[in-house]
Design a protein around this motif. Structure first.
Motif, PDB file in Angstrom:
ATOM      1  N   LEU A 108       6.452  14.882  30.176  1.00 11.48           N
ATOM      2  CA  LEU A 108       5.070  15.160  29.790  1.00 11.48           C
ATOM      3  C   LEU A 108       4.931  15.304  28.277  1.00 11.48           C
ATOM      4  O   LEU A 108       3.835  15.094  27.732  1.00 11.48           O
ATOM      5  N   THR A 109       6.019  15.657  27.591  1.00 10.17           N
ATOM      6  CA  THR A 109       5.938  15.779  26.135  1.00 10.17           C
ATOM      7  C   THR A 109       5.597  14.436  25.488  1.00 10.17           C
ATOM      8  O   THR A 109       4.965  14.395  24.426  1.00 10.17           O
ATOM      9  N   VAL A 159       9.198  18.010  16.020  1.00 12.07           N
ATOM     10  CA  VAL A 159       8.177  16.949  16.072  1.00 12.07           C
ATOM     11  C   VAL A 159       6.883  17.474  16.683  1.00 12.07           C
ATOM     12  O   VAL A 159       5.786  17.265  16.137  1.00 12.07           O
ATOM     13  N   THR A 160       6.990  18.164  17.818  1.00  8.85           N
ATOM     14  CA  THR A 160       5.771  18.624  18.493  1.00  8.85           C
ATOM     15  C   THR A 160       5.151  19.832  17.796  1.00  8.85           C
ATOM     16  O   THR A 160       3.928  19.907  17.665  1.00  8.85           O
ATOM     17  N   SER A 203       5.915   7.997  19.757  1.00  9.69           N
ATOM     18  CA  SER A 203       7.020   7.111  19.379  1.00  9.69           C
ATOM     19  C   SER A 203       8.219   7.902  18.876  1.00  9.69           C
ATOM     20  O   SER A 203       9.369   7.594  19.211  1.00  9.69           O
ATOM     21  N   MET A 204       7.950   8.935  18.089  1.00  9.93           N
ATOM     22  CA  MET A 204       9.055   9.743  17.565  1.00  9.93           C
ATOM     23  C   MET A 204       9.752  10.510  18.684  1.00  9.93           C
ATOM     24  O   MET A 204      10.978  10.672  18.670  1.00  9.93           O
ATOM     25  N   LEU A 205       9.000  10.950  19.671  1.00  5.48           N
ATOM     26  CA  LEU A 205       9.607  11.648  20.804  1.00  5.48           C
ATOM     27  C   LEU A 205      10.459  10.699  21.641  1.00  5.48           C
ATOM     28  O   LEU A 205      11.532  11.085  22.135  1.00  5.48           O
ATOM     29  N   ALA A 233       7.801  15.621   9.806  1.00  2.63           N
ATOM     30  CA  ALA A 233       8.177  15.743  11.214  1.00  2.63           C
ATOM     31  C   ALA A 233       8.605  14.451  11.883  1.00  2.63           C
ATOM     32  O   ALA A 233       9.175  14.497  12.965  1.00  2.63           O
ATOM     33  N   THR A 234       8.332  13.318  11.281  1.00  2.00           N
ATOM     34  CA  THR A 234       8.604  12.095  12.043  1.00  2.00           C
ATOM     35  C   THR A 234       9.500  11.124  11.290  1.00  2.00           C
ATOM     36  O   THR A 234      10.696  11.297  11.210  1.00  2.00           O
ATOM     37  N   MET A 235       8.910  10.108  10.701  1.00  2.49           N
ATOM     38  CA  MET A 235       9.616   8.879  10.361  1.00  2.49           C
ATOM     39  C   MET A 235      10.861   9.080   9.498  1.00  2.49           C
ATOM     40  O   MET A 235      11.944   8.594   9.831  1.00  2.49           O
TER      41      MET A 235
END
Length: 629
Positions: free
Chosen positions: A6-7, A92-93, A126-128, A256-258
């Motif tokens: 679900l994340t 990330v979240t 996408s990062m998850l 947090a991401t790329m």
């Protein structure tokens, strides 16, 4: 833990709803869907994380379905949860949700509000996928997803041509790194017969020891792929231009991401990299050179976001130094700390930009301390963490652990001893450009009228990130290290005899960073006229130009790669191969035109032509007779 999928699902649903609704959705509805979907993702990440921790398991795998099956190669869409992916998922979240909330305030009134959040949601999803995928094929899907989203978001204001160019540049440069990564995946599959991450990490010492040259190329390809995403030399030129996107985009990419994806990949595949000490040293050298180049570039930038962009590049250099020195846990903790204080700095800079009517030149701001002390506090905390102010900020507990580990490695390998001093020099530069930024914006002369900014969605994310950027976040270090130990990410081994020296090396780095802060105070608070006078000299102007252009990598690449490519495209664009086939019809057409023009209706011309033809034929016959005899 069964809620793990679900994340990813919630941000994907948010993306679909926002992409389908686009301009038909009211801003409030789009904001609720955009930020709410990531908030739900963060909530279920927390639930899954608590359940995982309480279960006492070290690994949890949730198999959803088989992606495809070709000749025995059947990667699954399976989610892998261990200490490392738990850390990344939370970052990330959690940080992503705070950035989304801030963006609902920052983007209010902008055209294509829903489109922006659709891209934002897809970015998080996408990062998850990247950090939770249990095989490298699924990781690569997320890897390409964040690359696509960065292109869409950097070029969000596409009506301005320069923004489109910046997006294309980011997409192109990172694609170069992606090609290297793809080659690395092919090499891994050739040697292991699988892309399952756990299998590769476990069996790397046995398999890669069979052919050192093949292992060397495999490790190098993986690192070059990571260097593209994490903006390390020679693939670093895209990151500063990525500031063309809205400021929350910069925060999401940088915090947090790329850009964290490359560090994650190297730490996840540590056993592959460790089979080639040469590549490990190359990783540390690359990180050291990058942090120094980026530090000098940040010293002279005038755009508030570009200063922070180069600081990100520099801090990522520290993380790669840690990877090369086998201090993975120190590098990962600095990545978490950096996510907190860099998100704080970028979001604060976004608030500053709005307060000054979308002005980004720091020398057109000034005097903000007297107008908004909350923003000053946020910048001071974030800047202090960036400069690693001792004990008061999270940056002190993360960055200096890296420098201590590099120093320890330097006691057995001279190279790392030199890299330690490069890292210390980087800390010195960081203190200078951080103070310069804060001093000019908050205490310089006010050059642009201040606009009052308010709203809970503006100050609440900044307040939370400010707390996480202080020394209080040190208490996160123990659970993070425990999680990484459970995930079998190696802890850095410090010989007992070197502990005292390592702490001395850390204190030396802190001391020099504080010296840098003192130098910055003198230069910008008391002797700024002398600084401007030096910059006005021919030598000073040359240095400023070199640093402002980040040592000319863009110009070099333009000469070596871009212009030859454009020339080749111009030549090939006319399709010379196809042109060769047009020679025959051109000859026929020319002959037809020539013979047609001979049809004049004049008897005299016809007689002359026939006579000329007879003479030619006779001459040919005579030549044949002579040759025949």
């Amino acid at each position: 833990m069964s809620y793990l999928y679900l994340t990813i699902l919630f941000p994907l649903i948010g993306f679909i709803l926002l992409a389908a609704g686009r301009n038909k959705l009211p801003e409030n509805v789009a904001a609720i869907i955009g930020a709410g979907s990531v908030g739900l993702s963060a909530l279920f990440a927390l639930i899954a994380g608590i359940a995982f921790t309480n279960s006492g398991e070290t690994v949890y795998v949730q198999h959803l379905w088989t992606w495809f099956s070709v000749a025995g190669f059947a990667p699954g869409v399976s989610l892998h949860l261990d200490g490392l992916s738990l850390l990344m998922m939370g970052m990330v979240t959690g940080v992503g949700f705070l950035i989304h909330v801030f963006a609902t305030w920052y983007m209010r009134g902008e055209e294509d509000f829903a489109r922006f959040f659709s891209y934002f949601n897809l970015f998080v999803a996408s990062m998850l996928i990247l950090v939770l995928g249990d095989n490298l094929a699924l990781l690569f899907l997320g890897w390409e997803g964040v690359g696509l989203c960065s292109y869409l978001l950097i070029g969000f204001y596409y009506s301005t041509p320069s923004n489109g160019i910046a997006a294309i540049k980011a997409f192109t440069v990172t694609r170069i790194g992606d090609v290297f990564l793809l080659i690395g995946l092919f090499l891994l599959f050739q040697q292991f017969g699988t892309l399952h991450i756990g299998t590769i990490v476990e069996n790397a010492p046995q398999v890669l020891s069979l052919d050192h040259n093949l292992a060397l190329w495999t490790s190098l390809m993986l690192f070059l792929g990571a260097a593209g995403k994490s903006a390390q030399i020679p693939l670093q030129t895209w990151l500063a231009d990525a500031m063309a996107g809205p400021t929350p985009v910069s925060a999401l990419i940088h915090a947090a991401t790329m850009v964290t994806a490359g560090v994650y990949l190297c730490c996840r595949m540590f056993s592959v990299l460790e089979m080639t000490p040469e590549v490990m040293q190359f990783i540390s050298i690359t990180g050291a050179v990058t942090l120094l180049v980026a530090g000098f570039a940040a010293l002279v930038q005038t755009d508030i976001k570009r200063i922070l962009a180069y600081s990100t590049m520099s801090q990522l250099g520290y993380m790669f130094m840690a990877v090369g020195a086998e201090a993975y846990q120190a590098g990962l903790f600095h990545m978490l700390a950096h996510a907190f204080f860099k998100a704080l700095l970028f979001l604060s800079s976004g608030a500053v930009i709005l307060a000054y009517h979308h002005e980004q030149n720091i020398f057109k701001m000034g005097g903000l301390f007297y107008k908004n002390k909350f923003l000053f506090a946020c910048f001071a905390i974030g800047g202090g963490a960036l400069a690693a102010i001792p004990f008061l900020t999270i940056g002190f507990f993360s960055k200096d652990a890296i420098l201590g580990a590099v120093w320890v490695q330097g006691q057995t390998t001279a190279l790392y001893g030199s890299l330690y001093w490069v890292g210390v020099a980087g800390a010195f530069l960081t203190s200078i450009y951080t103070f310069r930024l804060i001093w000019v914006v908050f205490f310089g002369k006010e050059n642009t009228p201040y606009h009052e900014i308010t709203g809970a969605t503006y100050w609440a994310p900044l307040g939370i990130l400010a707390v996480l950027s202080t020394g209080l976040a040190y208490f996160l270090k123990a659970p993070v290290m425990n999680a990484l130990n459970a995930a079998h990410i190696p802890a850095f081994n410090i010989p007992q005899a070197l502990e005292h020296g390592m702490h001395a090396a850390e204190y030396t780095a802190v001391g020099i960073a504080l010296v840098g802060l003192a130098v910055a105070v003198v230069l910008f608070a008391f002797a700024y006229n002398a600084v401007k006078s030096f910059a006005a000299t021919s030598f000073g102007a040359g240095l400023v130009n070199i640093c402002r252009n980040a040592f000319g990598f863009d110009s070099l690449y333009n000469i070596v790669f871009v212009q030859p490519y454009l020339l080749l495209a111009k030549i090939v664009g006319r399709d010379p191969i196809d042109g060769l086939w047009l020679v025959l019809p051109a000859l026929v057409k020319g002959g037809n035109k020539f013979t047609s023009t001979r049809q004049t209706g004049s008897l005299r011309e016809y007689a002359s032509s026939m006579s000329f033809g007879v003479v030619v034929l006779l001459m040919i016959l005579i030549v044949i007779q002579v040759v025949g005899k």
